[in-house]
Design an enzyme around this catalytic site. Sequence first.
Site, PDB file in Angstrom:
ATOM      1  N   ARG A  40      34.680 -24.262  18.469  1.00 43.11           N
ATOM      2  CA  ARG A  40      33.352 -23.821  18.014  1.00 43.11           C
ATOM      3  C   ARG A  40      33.434 -22.611  17.071  1.00 43.11           C
ATOM      4  O   ARG A  40      32.577 -22.440  16.206  1.00 43.11           O
ATOM      5  CB  ARG A  40      32.456 -23.524  19.224  1.00 43.11           C
ATOM      6  CG  ARG A  40      30.966 -23.350  18.869  1.00 43.11           C
ATOM      7  CD  ARG A  40      30.105 -23.414  20.119  1.00 43.11           C
ATOM      8  NE  ARG A  40      28.675 -23.292  19.835  1.00 43.11           N
ATOM      9  CZ  ARG A  40      27.969 -22.170  19.977  1.00 43.11           C
ATOM     10  NH1 ARG A  40      28.558 -21.069  20.412  1.00 43.11           N
ATOM     11  NH2 ARG A  40      26.681 -22.156  19.695  1.00 43.11           N
ATOM     12  N   ILE A  66      23.365 -22.410  14.781  1.00 43.09           N
ATOM     13  CA  ILE A  66      24.172 -23.391  15.508  1.00 43.09           C
ATOM     14  C   ILE A  66      23.562 -23.441  16.910  1.00 43.09           C
ATOM     15  O   ILE A  66      23.256 -22.415  17.498  1.00 43.09           O
ATOM     16  CB  ILE A  66      25.664 -22.977  15.505  1.00 43.09           C
ATOM     17  CG1 ILE A  66      26.541 -23.993  16.242  1.00 43.09           C
ATOM     18  CG2 ILE A  66      25.893 -21.593  16.075  1.00 43.09           C
ATOM     19  CD1 ILE A  66      28.063 -23.715  16.062  1.00 43.09           C
ATOM     20  N   SER A  67      23.350 -24.637  17.427  1.00 42.98           N
ATOM     21  CA  SER A  67      22.648 -24.778  18.711  1.00 42.98           C
ATOM     22  C   SER A  67      23.481 -24.278  19.885  1.00 42.98           C
ATOM     23  O   SER A  67      24.703 -24.152  19.801  1.00 42.98           O
ATOM     24  CB  SER A  67      22.275 -26.247  18.955  1.00 42.98           C
ATOM     25  OG  SER A  67      21.493 -26.741  17.904  1.00 42.98           O
ATOM     26  N   GLN A  68      22.771 -24.054  20.973  1.00 45.30           N
ATOM     27  CA  GLN A  68      23.391 -23.623  22.222  1.00 45.30           C
ATOM     28  C   GLN A  68      24.315 -24.740  22.755  1.00 45.30           C
ATOM     29  O   GLN A  68      23.903 -25.902  22.784  1.00 45.30           O
ATOM     30  CB  GLN A  68      22.263 -23.355  23.216  1.00 45.30           C
ATOM     31  CG  GLN A  68      22.715 -22.864  24.544  1.00 45.30           C
ATOM     32  CD  GLN A  68      21.604 -22.917  25.584  1.00 45.30           C
ATOM     33  OE1 GLN A  68      20.522 -23.432  25.329  1.00 45.30           O
ATOM     34  NE2 GLN A  68      21.888 -22.402  26.753  1.00 45.30           N
TER      35      GLN A  68
END
Length: 230
Positions: A40, A66-68
């Site tokens: 990530r 950027i999503s969780q």
Amino acid sequence: MNGLQRMMSDIEMEVNLTRHLIGKDALDERVMAAIKQVPRHEFLPEDLRYLAYNNGPAPIGLGQTISQPYIVALMSDLLETKPTGTILEVGTGSGYQAAVLSKLVKQVYSLEIIEELSIKAQKRLEKLGYNNITVRTGDGHFGWIEHSPYDGIIVTAAAAEIPHSLIDQLRAGARLVIPVGLPYDYQELMLIEKMANGKTLSRKILGVSFVPMTGGYGRKTKGLAGRSHE
Ligand code: SAH
């Protein structure tokens, strides 16, 4: 425990906390393995890489995020992917969600409305060796007809309403996972299943907070993507 291990256990914990909403105690093992395999930190701006393995969203520039990780895992699980499948993603952003999906299916097509982000994500994914993801600049409200029908569609920006083109481009029996609601207001993560007769079955999963879909019917605004409300 290293950062990645901590992130994995944070995802498991949040899945468990939300088990009554999502209807399961644990996510598909294939999905968890895919999350584990994607670095990530490579998807974050260099000065924010220290946030990479926190279970939270993070800014990626141009007002987008950027999503969780928990939300990425949950949405990937809800798609019920198969190794032979083709998935359409709307909202490439950093390319992280697309990278996770690329481990679960044969081919990922991803649309990003902001050209600068789409070019950046494309380069990043290429450099990291993800060769089954095709990114294009475009407005996801209209889908990507050339490669349809899809075995699943995932939208990672909040839609004011469900775009009809996306239902049209879904294979019978396939699923659309999409946050629906007003910008910076309450949004529901929805799971829509297209039946053999072309009708749809919808289920609300849980409250979420995504950046809004722009273009088509939306407006340009800023905010956090993929942060769940507990
Ligand atoms: N999936 C991304 C995070 C998404 S943030 C990741 O893993 O990093 C939401 C993204 O959707 C933003 O980059 C935003 O520019 C994009 N977006 C918003 N409206 C869109 C639209 N109509 N079509 C395609 N992309 C859109």
